[in-house]
Design a protein around this motif. Structure first.
Motif, PDB file in Angstrom:
ATOM      1  N   HIS A  76     -13.307  53.220  22.843  1.00  0.00           N
ATOM      2  CA  HIS A  76     -12.737  52.077  23.575  1.00  0.00           C
ATOM      3  C   HIS A  76     -12.951  52.192  25.094  1.00  0.00           C
ATOM      4  O   HIS A  76     -13.324  51.213  25.748  1.00  0.00           O
ATOM      5  N   HIS A 122     -15.088  49.767  27.819  1.00  0.00           N
ATOM      6  CA  HIS A 122     -14.711  49.089  29.069  1.00  0.00           C
ATOM      7  C   HIS A 122     -15.854  49.135  30.080  1.00  0.00           C
ATOM      8  O   HIS A 122     -16.042  48.193  30.862  1.00  0.00           O
ATOM      9  N   HIS A 153      -3.956  52.673  29.468  1.00  0.00           N
ATOM     10  CA  HIS A 153      -4.662  53.816  30.048  1.00  0.00           C
ATOM     11  C   HIS A 153      -4.874  53.679  31.543  1.00  0.00           C
ATOM     12  O   HIS A 153      -4.899  52.589  32.101  1.00  0.00           O
ATOM     13  N   ASP A 170      -8.842  44.085  27.281  1.00  0.00           N
ATOM     14  CA  ASP A 170      -9.419  44.555  26.019  1.00  0.00           C
ATOM     15  C   ASP A 170     -10.093  43.394  25.297  1.00  0.00           C
ATOM     16  O   ASP A 170      -9.517  42.310  25.178  1.00  0.00           O
TER      17      ASP A 170
END
Ligand SMILES: [Zn+2]
Lengths: 359, 235
Positions: free
Chosen positions: A115, A119, A145, A314
């Motif tokens: 993931h 990004h 995060h 996301d």
């Protein structure tokens, strides 16, 4: 399989956004997002089980919408991609189960990817931009995060420089918003409250920024102490029956977060001799963060890249984009045996790659 | 051909011929964890052993629970995604009905599965319609009985024919319908066979009664606490 410009559908379910993206090589065809954010509002933060249930309900319609928007047929796909981690385990598993079955139904290869590295890949499919140059430092900031990465090669060489040791920056915004009596999500609320406030009115602490912290935590972040400090400051004013200057508190808190993020990111650029900084994650929506990052980077001769916001939060397009790059670099698909890994390290860009068959 | 999936307890995938009700293949994983890891391999194995390709599949049948949240969702997500990939319909089935199908009795009995947190999920059946067990109550959650309340516990062998499940039956001395306690003979299901899910779907399709089960049968609200007042940090 088309390895030059593969048509890839990406599935992202690591937190509260159900993201389905479709890309053809470097071209974005669809970035469909269904968010369960509203369902979490009354709890003041993302509730994992609520998020996982919402993913299951949103997936099928989201896939259908993405395919329609992209103007492709599922049979045309070269591959399916999915987030294996890091993220909320129960939420990730919904995407993993769906991706495996979709890939099998279509007879297409499956790529399980990271993931956080996704990004970074988001920038590749940002419309009308030059190709991302490497190496780059990447600062990824969201409710889940806060990570600082040194990216030498997107598909093979990503190093974690530091990350938060307690709350993520987005979480700090949510928690301080609650202290200030503002609703969830906190980021936009604090931005609004900070309007007209003086960012220098109160000197809130910058976590892990003392000389003694720098040896072990130079590129790590901590926002939990900042949150406590805001709460204490307000309690003291209330105890003294003084009016709490909401705009000043919000602006000063936001400044403390922004300052520490930008300072550490630019320090990483300087230490690593990398004059490029890529920003990603939902907190990049914060205008003050973008302003300060751009201004201070310019002083240091660092180029800043910020993908459009819909690619910063996301999304599935970034997962598809990363898989497209992995395919282009000749990587084999993942096996069917991988699972969800809530703490997947950033060095694992692809999970469970099939071993090459040696003749 | 019907592709059937259930992940309400373990993970099970089957390919069922709706015309003959033959379970052409069934692949199982007993583990009550790791559903996301095994689902792809089980799908691949069931299709291969049945000699079927995805294009042969006309419907996807799926167990909607009851079952522990995290695992239950994996099978449903996989079923919906497979169906989306092929553009075919999903047939939702109550997982307990599959255990009831294998009981093959017209008397009243209850299917009981472990719902964790000292609760059981219970459905009661009596008779059948169109070859589909008639569920007269449930599924509902009831507290697990204490050991001393259980009498006549005995082990019974399943039919051993691929679609078998019940591991243990017992009679409760004093069933209490008001408390939602199991009625009649109690069938403890330790696993749900996807083959039975597929057969039920075939019968539902034939009878033209596809149940509308939009959401999984979680039977529990999500664990989530509404935030209380902000705590003071000063001493
Ligand atoms: Zn993220």
């Amino acid at each position: 399989m088309n390895r030059t410009d593969p048509l890839v559908l990406g599935i992202e379910t690591s937190c509260d956004e159900t993201g389905i993206g479709i890309v053809r090589g470097r071209t974005l065809l669809s970035n469909t997002i269904a968010s369960s954010m509203d369902e979490h509002a009354r709890y003041g933060g993302v509730v994992p089980e609520v998020a996982a249930r919402a993913h299951l309900e949103a997936l099928q319609p989201a896939i259908e919408r993405a395919v329609a928007e992209a103007g492709v047929r599922l049979d045309d796909l070269d591959a399916v991609a999915v987030t294996s981690g890091p993220g909320l385990a129960g939420a990730l598993m919904v995407g993993v189960g769906a991706a495996k079955a979709l890939a099998l139904a279509l007879g297409k290869p499956l790529y399980a990817v990271n993931h956080l590295v996704g990004h970074i890949a988001a920038d590749i499919v940002a419309p009308d931009t030059d190709p991302l140059e490497y190496p780059t430092i990447a600062l990824l900031v969201s409710g889940g995060h806060t990570s600082l990465l040194h990216v030498r090669d997107l598909t093979s060489d990503v190093e974690l420089l530091g990350e938060t040791i307690d709350d993520a920056a987005g979480e700090a915004f949510d928690k301080v918003a609650r202290i200030l009596g503002l609703p969830y999500p906190g980021g936009p609320q604090i931005d609004r409250a900070a309007e007209g406030g003086d960012p220098a009115a109160i000197r809130f602490p910058r976590g892990l920024s003392r000389a003694s912290d720098l040896e072990r935590h130079r590129f790590d972040f901590s926002f939990s102490g900042l949150k406590t400090s805001v709460a204490r400051w307000i309690e003291q004013r209330e105890q003294a029956s003084e009016v709490v200057p909401l705009a000043d508190v919000a602006a000063s808190f936001r400044e403390a977060v922004v300052d520490v993020l930008v300072t550490k990111a630019l320090d990483a650029c300087e230490t690593r001799g990398v004059p490029r900084l890529l920003l990603g994650g939902g907190v990049i929506a914060n205008r003050r963060l973008r302003e300060v990052a751009l201004a201070r980077a310019e002083e240091r001769g660092v180029t800043v890249r910020i993908p459009p916001l819909s690619l910063c939060t996301d999304n599935g397009a970034m997962i598809a984009a990363l898989a497209a790059q992995l395919i282009a670099s000749g990587r084999d698909p993942s096996t069917l045996a991988f699972g969800a890994d809530s703490t997947l390290p950033v060095t694992e860009i692809q999970v469970a790659e099939r071993e090459a068959v040696t003749a | 051909m019907i592709l059937a999936i259930d992940s309400s307890l373990g993970s099970s995938v089957a390919v069922v011929d709706p015309a003959t009700e033959d379970v052409c293949a069934q692949a199982d994983s007993e583990g009550t964890r790791g559903h996301a890891e095994v689902i792809g391999t089980l799908l691949e194995r069931a299709l291969a052993e049945a000699g079927a390709v995805p294009a042969d599949i006309t419907h996807v049948a799926v167990g909607m629970g009851p079952g522990p949240f995290t695992g239950l969702r994996i099978g449903i997500a996989a079923a919906r995604a497979f169906a989306t990939g092929r553009g075919i319909p999903v047939v939702p089935v109550v997982s307990h009905d599959a255990a009831a199908l294998e009981r093959q009795t017209d008397g009243r009995f209850s299917v009981v599965t472990d719902a964790r947190r000292r609760e059981n999920a219970v459905s009661t059946y009596e008779g059948s319609d169109d070859g589909i067990p008639r569920r007269v109550s449930g599924p509902v959650l009831v507290p697990q009985p204490r050991a001393e309340d259980l009498t006549n516990t005995r082990d019974s062998e399943g039919s051993g024919e691929g679609v078998s499940t019940p591991a243990r039956t017992q009679n409760l001395s004093a069933p209490d319908p008001a408390a939602g306690a199991p009625l009649g003979e109690v069938v403890h299901a330790r696993s749900i066979a996807a083959g039975a899910i597929g057969i039920l779907a075939a019968r539902m399709l034939r009878a033209g009664r596809i149940p509308e089960i939009g959401e999984p049968l979680y039977l529990r609200a999500p664990d989530a606490k509404l935030p209380g007042p902000v705590k003071r940090v000063s001493t």
